[in-house]
Design a protein around this motif. Sequence first.
Motif, PDB file in Angstrom:
ATOM      1  N   THR A  52      -2.142 -32.890 -17.748  1.00  0.00           N
ATOM      2  CA  THR A  52      -2.257 -32.765 -19.198  1.00  0.00           C
ATOM      3  C   THR A  52      -1.613 -34.014 -19.786  1.00  0.00           C
ATOM      4  OG1 THR A  52      -2.128 -30.357 -19.032  1.00  0.00           O
ATOM      5  CG2 THR A  52      -1.700 -31.340 -21.189  1.00  0.00           C
ATOM      6  N   SER A  73      -7.499 -30.265 -16.859  1.00  0.00           N
ATOM      7  CA  SER A  73      -6.264 -29.613 -17.290  1.00  0.00           C
ATOM      8  C   SER A  73      -6.479 -28.111 -17.318  1.00  0.00           C
ATOM      9  CB  SER A  73      -5.845 -30.081 -18.686  1.00  0.00           C
ATOM     10  OG  SER A  73      -4.731 -29.317 -19.140  1.00  0.00           O
ATOM     11  N   SER A  74      -5.472 -27.380 -16.898  1.00  0.00           N
ATOM     12  CA  SER A  74      -5.452 -25.934 -17.051  1.00  0.00           C
ATOM     13  C   SER A  74      -4.298 -25.504 -17.953  1.00  0.00           C
ATOM     14  CB  SER A  74      -5.323 -25.259 -15.676  1.00  0.00           C
ATOM     15  OG  SER A  74      -4.208 -25.772 -14.973  1.00  0.00           O
ATOM     16  N   ARG A  75      -3.746 -26.480 -18.715  1.00  0.00           N
ATOM     17  CA  ARG A  75      -2.590 -26.209 -19.593  1.00  0.00           C
ATOM     18  C   ARG A  75      -2.709 -26.989 -20.890  1.00  0.00           C
ATOM     19  NH1 ARG A  75       1.675 -28.390 -18.239  1.00  0.00           N
ATOM     20  NH2 ARG A  75       0.894 -29.826 -16.662  1.00  0.00           N
ATOM     21  N   GLY A  76      -3.712 -26.688 -21.708  1.00  0.00           N
ATOM     22  CA  GLY A  76      -3.894 -27.388 -22.963  1.00  0.00           C
ATOM     23  C   GLY A  76      -4.918 -28.489 -22.837  1.00  0.00           C
ATOM     24  N   THR A  96      -8.578 -24.335 -19.394  1.00  0.00           N
ATOM     25  CA  THR A  96      -7.299 -23.793 -19.844  1.00  0.00           C
ATOM     26  C   THR A  96      -7.326 -22.282 -20.012  1.00  0.00           C
ATOM     27  OG1 THR A  96      -6.747 -25.862 -20.943  1.00  0.00           O
ATOM     28  CG2 THR A  96      -5.609 -23.907 -21.718  1.00  0.00           C
TER      29      THR A  96
END
Length: 301
Positions: A52, A73-76, A96
């Motif tokens: 991220t 990204s898996s966080r935002g 995400t």
Amino acid sequence: QAEAEAAAKAAALAASELTVGPQGNYKTIADALRAAKDGATVKILGGSYNETLVLNGTINIQGASPASCVINSSRGPTITISGNGKISGLTLTNNTGSTASTILINGGTPDISGCVISNSTPAKAPGWVAGVEVRGGSPTIRSNTFNGSKAMGISVVGGVPTISGNRISGCDVYGMWFSGPVRAKVSDNTVTQNKNSGVGIKNGAAPDLTRNTIVGNKENGVFIYENAGGNIEGNTIKDNAMAGIEVWDAQPAISNNVISGNRKNGIHVRGKKANVRLGANSFSGNSGKEVNNAGGTISNL
């Protein structure tokens, strides 16, 4: 003194030529960005990166190629931008699971080119996700491929972007969406096979839409509504499942377009607040009327 100068030059070179990857001098892109000075280029070697990122200042991110270099990204948002750097040569994705666009542009004059961009995060109105979401600044978004976004390919809710030469397909809502008091220069894009309209323009937005090919979308080619406007000129709008252009309570100028093969009217106007300035357009093969006025006002340009 000579040694000090040599050391300073070496440090400056190291901060301006940064590589990321198994054989690079950084293992993560975030670490390279933290070390980079304004004007530096971070070169991403082939590989998959789950990061991220935040891009400020004038720092460039250059991938080896979209086929070999993937950032997810898996966080935002995958990349949040407020600066003036260039991004190229990457595949950018996002999973995400919330309302996070793949690239979020808050300001600056970034240039995004030669990338493959998608977003697999489903989201409902009004928090639509997008491959690129523009909230501010004057970005240039050019020569990218957008495919398979769970909502929009490109969403513009602020700023003054230039959007050109992109291919946008397979999005679950609109290929491109403009909402709010925004302006944009939108030219030479191909917008096709999106599940709603190819281009949605609403709520006071007024982009210049020129020389685009808008074909085979599941609703209208272009849908202009809720007091939106803009200049729709010189586009090819064909084979869409509803109207070529639908105007609902909006005030655009429409001229010099080729509008053909759409399964309803070429241009459909409705709503008492509709006020369309209509120039010469070319019509053929539409299933309904060339221009159908179901309410509102149509005047000649």
